[in-house]
Motif scaffolding. Sequence first.
Motif, PDB file in Angstrom:
ATOM      1  N   GLY A  11      -3.862  15.443  -7.309  1.00  0.00           N
ATOM      2  CA  GLY A  11      -2.671  14.670  -7.627  1.00  0.00           C
ATOM      3  C   GLY A  11      -2.946  13.174  -7.617  1.00  0.00           C
ATOM      4  O   GLY A  11      -2.473  12.441  -8.493  1.00  0.00           O
ATOM      5  N   PHE A  12      -3.725  12.710  -6.637  1.00  0.00           N
ATOM      6  CA  PHE A  12      -4.095  11.293  -6.588  1.00  0.00           C
ATOM      7  C   PHE A  12      -4.960  10.914  -7.787  1.00  0.00           C
ATOM      8  O   PHE A  12      -4.778   9.851  -8.386  1.00  0.00           O
ATOM      9  CB  PHE A  12      -4.820  10.962  -5.283  1.00  0.00           C
ATOM     10  N   ILE A  13      -5.881  11.784  -8.131  1.00  0.00           N
ATOM     11  CA  ILE A  13      -6.736  11.512  -9.294  1.00  0.00           C
ATOM     12  C   ILE A  13      -5.904  11.490 -10.568  1.00  0.00           C
ATOM     13  O   ILE A  13      -6.058  10.606 -11.414  1.00  0.00           O
ATOM     14  CB  ILE A  13      -7.890  12.534  -9.364  1.00  0.00           C
ATOM     15  N   LEU A  14      -4.996  12.442 -10.708  1.00  0.00           N
ATOM     16  CA  LEU A  14      -4.130  12.484 -11.891  1.00  0.00           C
ATOM     17  C   LEU A  14      -3.253  11.234 -11.970  1.00  0.00           C
ATOM     18  O   LEU A  14      -3.070  10.659 -13.050  1.00  0.00           O
ATOM     19  CB  LEU A  14      -3.276  13.748 -11.884  1.00  0.00           C
ATOM     20  N   ALA A  56      -6.690   2.294  -7.263  1.00  0.00           N
ATOM     21  CA  ALA A  56      -6.348   2.438  -5.839  1.00  0.00           C
ATOM     22  C   ALA A  56      -5.976   3.883  -5.516  1.00  0.00           C
ATOM     23  O   ALA A  56      -6.417   4.428  -4.497  1.00  0.00           O
ATOM     24  CB  ALA A  56      -5.208   1.491  -5.468  1.00  0.00           C
ATOM     25  N   TYR A  57      -5.180   4.525  -6.385  1.00  0.00           N
ATOM     26  CA  TYR A  57      -4.810   5.929  -6.146  1.00  0.00           C
ATOM     27  C   TYR A  57      -6.066   6.793  -6.076  1.00  0.00           C
ATOM     28  O   TYR A  57      -6.210   7.626  -5.185  1.00  0.00           O
ATOM     29  CB  TYR A  57      -3.901   6.490  -7.244  1.00  0.00           C
ATOM     30  N   MET A  58      -6.955   6.597  -7.043  1.00  0.00           N
ATOM     31  CA  MET A  58      -8.168   7.434  -7.084  1.00  0.00           C
ATOM     32  C   MET A  58      -9.092   7.133  -5.910  1.00  0.00           C
ATOM     33  O   MET A  58      -9.786   8.030  -5.432  1.00  0.00           O
ATOM     34  CB  MET A  58      -8.886   7.246  -8.418  1.00  0.00           C
ATOM     35  N   SER A  59      -9.081   5.897  -5.422  1.00  0.00           N
ATOM     36  CA  SER A  59      -9.982   5.530  -4.324  1.00  0.00           C
ATOM     37  C   SER A  59      -9.657   6.247  -3.018  1.00  0.00           C
ATOM     38  O   SER A  59     -10.528   6.381  -2.162  1.00  0.00           O
ATOM     39  CB  SER A  59      -9.980   4.013  -4.106  1.00  0.00           C
TER      40      SER A  59
END
Length: 136
Positions: A11-14, A56-59
């Motif tokens: 979900g964070f990656i998406l 930032a979300y993906m990190s």
Amino acid sequence: MKIENTIITKGFILAGLMNLSVLIFSRLFTNTTIAEFDPIVMSNFGLLMILIWGLAYMSVAKNYQQVKWLIGVFALEKLIYAGVWSNWMLTNNLADVYAQDLMAGVFYSIYGINDGVFFAFFVFVFVQKCKVKNSQ
């Protein structure tokens, strides 16, 4: 309701990938129509900041468990963008955007819905992390 950690990570990656899609809609920042219809929020600088939020979300995708309050900040950021989009939709004519540029029209059609969905996702994860800390 509990969601597996691998699904939350995805979900964070998406969420990040959805923000990075601004590169497509803006045609690598060359689509002037997006900024024309919202020069404050959707200027090229604003679009660049959307990319930064996406990164930032993906990190934190693999270690989101350690950054509960940052997830809360993500939720607040998405709430603000969804609110700005809602106001924009009430005060502008989407057909005018489509008449000028299809990609800009699609962008304005979906960005607030996307932000609303990920607001709900970030709130869900934040609440789950608050429950885990409080139950220990």
